[in-house]
Design a protein around this motif. Sequence first.
Motif, short mmCIF file in Angstrom:
data_model
loop_
_atom_site.label_atom_id
_atom_site.label_comp_id
_atom_site.label_asym_id
_atom_site.label_seq_id
_atom_site.Cartn_x
_atom_site.Cartn_y
_atom_site.Cartn_z
N PHE A 1 24.00 1.77 -10.82
CA PHE A 1 23.92 0.47 -11.03
C PHE A 1 24.54 0.52 -12.30
O PHE A 1 23.92 0.76 -13.42
CB PHE A 1 22.97 -0.34 -10.64
N ASP A 2 25.94 0.46 -12.43
CA ASP A 2 26.38 0.27 -13.92
C ASP A 2 27.65 -0.80 -13.88
O ASP A 2 28.77 -0.57 -13.12
CB ASP A 2 27.00 1.58 -14.35
N LEU A 3 27.73 -1.92 -14.81
CA LEU A 3 28.72 -2.84 -14.90
C LEU A 3 29.88 -2.31 -15.35
O LEU A 3 31.00 -2.71 -15.21
CB LEU A 3 28.04 -4.14 -15.80
N SER A 4 29.77 -1.07 -16.07
CA SER A 4 30.93 -0.56 -17.17
C SER A 4 31.36 0.51 -16.00
O SER A 4 32.61 0.85 -16.26
CB SER A 4 30.50 -0.20 -18.17
N LEU B 1 34.19 -1.79 1.21
CA LEU B 1 32.93 -1.92 1.86
C LEU B 1 32.58 -3.39 2.16
O LEU B 1 31.78 -3.63 3.12
CB LEU B 1 31.65 -1.07 1.27
N ALA B 2 33.13 -4.13 1.42
CA ALA B 2 32.73 -5.62 1.64
C ALA B 2 33.50 -6.22 2.67
O ALA B 2 33.12 -7.43 2.75
CB ALA B 2 32.72 -6.38 0.28
N ILE B 3 34.52 -5.71 2.84
CA ILE B 3 35.56 -6.48 3.76
C ILE B 3 34.95 -6.99 5.07
O ILE B 3 35.12 -8.12 5.58
CB ILE B 3 36.77 -5.61 4.08
N PRO B 4 34.11 -6.02 5.95
CA PRO B 4 33.57 -6.74 7.10
C PRO B 4 32.50 -7.78 6.85
O PRO B 4 32.64 -8.70 7.42
CB PRO B 4 32.62 -5.45 7.63
N ILE C 1 32.06 -4.66 -19.00
CA ILE C 1 32.27 -4.96 -17.63
C ILE C 1 33.55 -4.64 -16.83
O ILE C 1 34.84 -5.09 -17.56
CB ILE C 1 32.02 -6.71 -17.78
N GLU C 2 33.56 -4.03 -15.87
CA GLU C 2 34.66 -3.61 -15.32
C GLU C 2 35.35 -4.72 -14.40
O GLU C 2 34.60 -5.66 -14.03
CB GLU C 2 34.69 -2.47 -14.44
N PHE C 3 36.69 -4.50 -13.93
CA PHE C 3 37.12 -5.82 -13.41
C PHE C 3 36.45 -6.37 -12.06
O PHE C 3 36.75 -7.78 -12.02
CB PHE C 3 38.65 -5.47 -13.19
N LEU C 4 35.99 -5.54 -11.35
CA LEU C 4 35.49 -6.22 -10.12
C LEU C 4 34.32 -7.22 -10.18
O LEU C 4 34.25 -8.06 -9.67
CB LEU C 4 34.93 -5.19 -9.09
N TRP C 5 33.52 -6.80 -11.33
CA TRP C 5 32.32 -7.99 -11.68
C TRP C 5 33.18 -9.12 -12.25
O TRP C 5 32.12 -10.31 -12.42
CB TRP C 5 31.62 -7.14 -12.65
N LEU C 6 33.91 -9.28 -12.65
CA LEU C 6 34.73 -10.66 -13.00
C LEU C 6 34.63 -11.57 -12.08
O LEU C 6 34.77 -12.84 -12.22
CB LEU C 6 36.04 -10.43 -13.49
N ASN C 7 34.83 -11.09 -10.88
CA ASN C 7 34.98 -11.96 -9.57
C ASN C 7 33.67 -12.83 -9.61
O ASN C 7 33.71 -14.17 -9.38
CB ASN C 7 35.36 -11.28 -8.37
N PRO C 8 32.40 -12.27 -9.24
CA PRO C 8 31.21 -13.15 -9.24
C PRO C 8 30.92 -13.53 -10.46
O PRO C 8 30.65 -15.05 -10.41
CB PRO C 8 30.27 -12.06 -8.82
N LEU C 9 31.53 -13.49 -11.75
CA LEU C 9 31.11 -14.00 -12.94
C LEU C 9 31.76 -15.38 -12.89
O LEU C 9 31.39 -16.54 -13.19
CB LEU C 9 31.72 -13.11 -14.16
N GLY C 10 33.07 -15.19 -12.55
CA GLY C 10 33.94 -16.54 -12.63
C GLY C 10 33.25 -17.55 -11.37
O GLY C 10 33.29 -18.80 -11.82
N ALA C 11 33.01 -17.14 -10.13
CA ALA C 11 32.46 -18.09 -9.26
C ALA C 11 31.39 -18.55 -9.71
O ALA C 11 30.98 -19.90 -9.44
CB ALA C 11 32.19 -17.12 -7.97
N PHE C 12 30.41 -17.81 -10.24
CA PHE C 12 28.97 -18.18 -10.89
C PHE C 12 29.36 -19.40 -11.74
O PHE C 12 28.61 -20.46 -11.63
CB PHE C 12 28.20 -17.13 -11.25
N VAL C 13 30.15 -19.31 -12.80
CA VAL C 13 30.32 -20.04 -13.82
C VAL C 13 30.87 -21.32 -13.33
O VAL C 13 30.61 -22.48 -13.51
CB VAL C 13 31.25 -19.75 -14.77
N VAL C 14 31.76 -21.40 -12.25
CA VAL C 14 32.46 -22.82 -11.62
C VAL C 14 31.43 -23.36 -10.99
O VAL C 14 31.43 -24.58 -11.24
CB VAL C 14 33.63 -22.28 -10.67
N SER D 1 29.17 -2.41 -7.09
CA SER D 1 30.36 -3.12 -7.30
C SER D 1 31.20 -3.38 -5.84
O SER D 1 32.06 -4.31 -5.91
CB SER D 1 31.28 -2.31 -8.35
N GLY D 2 31.23 -2.38 -5.14
CA GLY D 2 31.79 -2.33 -3.64
C GLY D 2 31.34 -3.42 -2.52
O GLY D 2 31.99 -3.94 -1.95
N VAL D 3 29.96 -3.49 -2.75
CA VAL D 3 29.34 -4.32 -1.72
C VAL D 3 29.29 -5.77 -2.28
O VAL D 3 29.38 -6.73 -1.59
CB VAL D 3 27.89 -3.79 -1.26
N PHE D 4 28.79 -5.86 -3.60
CA PHE D 4 28.64 -7.25 -4.11
C PHE D 4 29.61 -7.57 -5.04
O PHE D 4 30.26 -8.84 -4.51
CB PHE D 4 27.30 -7.29 -5.10
#
Length: 576
Positions: free
Chosen positions: A225-228, A78-81, A548-561, A235-238
């Motif tokens: 909404f559930d991180l797990s 859903l986030a691709i566009p 925390i499921e794997f898709l949420w690792l992406n915003p986590l990594g970007a935020f920390v950087v 998770s699909g949009v954000f």
Amino acid sequence: MHWIDWAVLSLFLLYTIWDGTRRGKDAENIEGFLLAGRSMPWWAAGLSIMATQASAITFIGTTGIAYVEDMRFVQVYLAIPFAMILICLFLVPFFSKMKAFTAYEVLEERFGLKTRLTTSGLFLISRGLALGAVIAAPSYVLALLLNLPLTATILIIGLIATIYTMYGGVAGVITTDIKQMAVMMFGLVFCFFIVMANLPEDVGFGDALYLAGSLDKLTALDLNFDLSEKYNVWSGVFAALFLMLSYFGTDQTQVQRYLTTSDTKEAKKSLLLSAYAKVPMQFFILLLGVMLYVFFIFNDAPISFRATDPVAQTEEQMDREQIIEQQYLEARENRQRLAVEAAKNRDMISQQAFLEADADLNTARQKELALQAEIRQADVNDTNYIFPYFILKYIPIGLVGLIVAGIFAAAMSSIDSELNALTTVSIVDWYKRLRPDDPGELHFLKSSRSVTVLWGVIATGSALVLGETRSIIELINQIGSYFYGSILGVFILLLWVKKANGNGALIGLLSGMASVFTFDRLFYNAATHDYSFFFPWSQTPEGYSKAIEFLWLNPLGAFVVVIVGIGVSLIWPRKH
């Protein structure tokens, strides 16, 4: 397979080699070899972008997920566009202005050589790991389809993709990607029509959708909404937005596709092709997986789609096998009868009886898989074998070869792009940049071909030692999620944080990677409401699942950087 199918498959593979290698003669320098002289039309680059992402994952893994679960996986796309629009607005003009060969060379001017090499090195590691899985996973299934040793199918895929990528360069890769995409889509559409044509006469498409809906197979959106939870709208949009921004905006495998176009306008159009087409295509493929489930309600299916040859069986295990098999056969016959009644009557009583019969059948299936796992002392999962079983059992002679060719095409369309991208980063970001002298374009052109062979050998070798996975497509996204968010964070610093410097970017990148690997090991116990970290060298206690499921690792990594990068840049200023 029939000899006619073998002939069709062989002709396709020979044509792929010829088609991919014939463009190599046009490459006179590394810009011609790695970027096709920046002369590719937008539609060709766009189709190559889609083919690169599709892989055999689309053919096998996605249909398997929809069959075993439901259609919620579409939420990942859903986030691709949104991602494509943001990339077109900010990253594409930046890359075009810099006349970049790779996504990472633009980092050096602002953040220094160490940041450029570290970021490109992470790309080499992540794509090198994923490439072995991209070759290995479909090879297991193709070995079953072709009745060949696993080693043979791995070598066929790996060597053919390496040969035409080495000779043809990126122009050969994109040329073959277009044809491979066409073969792949034909195979999927044809299979869908075969599924529909083989339903009972009194069960139409609307009835099939009703039965699938009764089983919750058509569930595509989850608003909780559930991180797990792996797949929901949030998770699909954000979360997936960060994954897609990084994949299409900072991953050389995709960036290189639109760097081959002539200008910014052409590059944007190539990306927008995926923005418009990817979600509908993915929805259709998931729907095919759901319709396969309905198809096997009315057509014979084995208790396990994966043929297993147990290494040992005790008398007690053999007795259990017979009981499970009998339970399965009774449940299958009962489910088929009740499905017809449910589709005809469409009332709560008929629907509930059908649901109970379906649950009984799946209980027997799970018992069988658990028994085989006990016998083999290994995880036994047939998700990736469902679609191939359908192909062998129900597709007409001649077309089997074409559809199997589609699986080969899907596998090679990702492998060739990744080989080309790995070569580009290795040569441009490392070898050419660190070499003290300039031996000339001909030397770097020859070196590019040699490095392509090297990466092909590494990828094929790693595929030979890699084990199977529950779902091909999830494995690739999981590998990417360990790296993508942190790499995206560096580009966020580059584009929007003027005070960020090389120290901040480098330490932020390393901190982001550390946070991702740490929080990926955070587990939650629903019974005790406890959170605990369990690392790979320690055994995870029973009752704990990932918090925390794997898709949420992406915003986590970007935020920390970004946070660490800003903080370090303010504390430790550095001039370039």
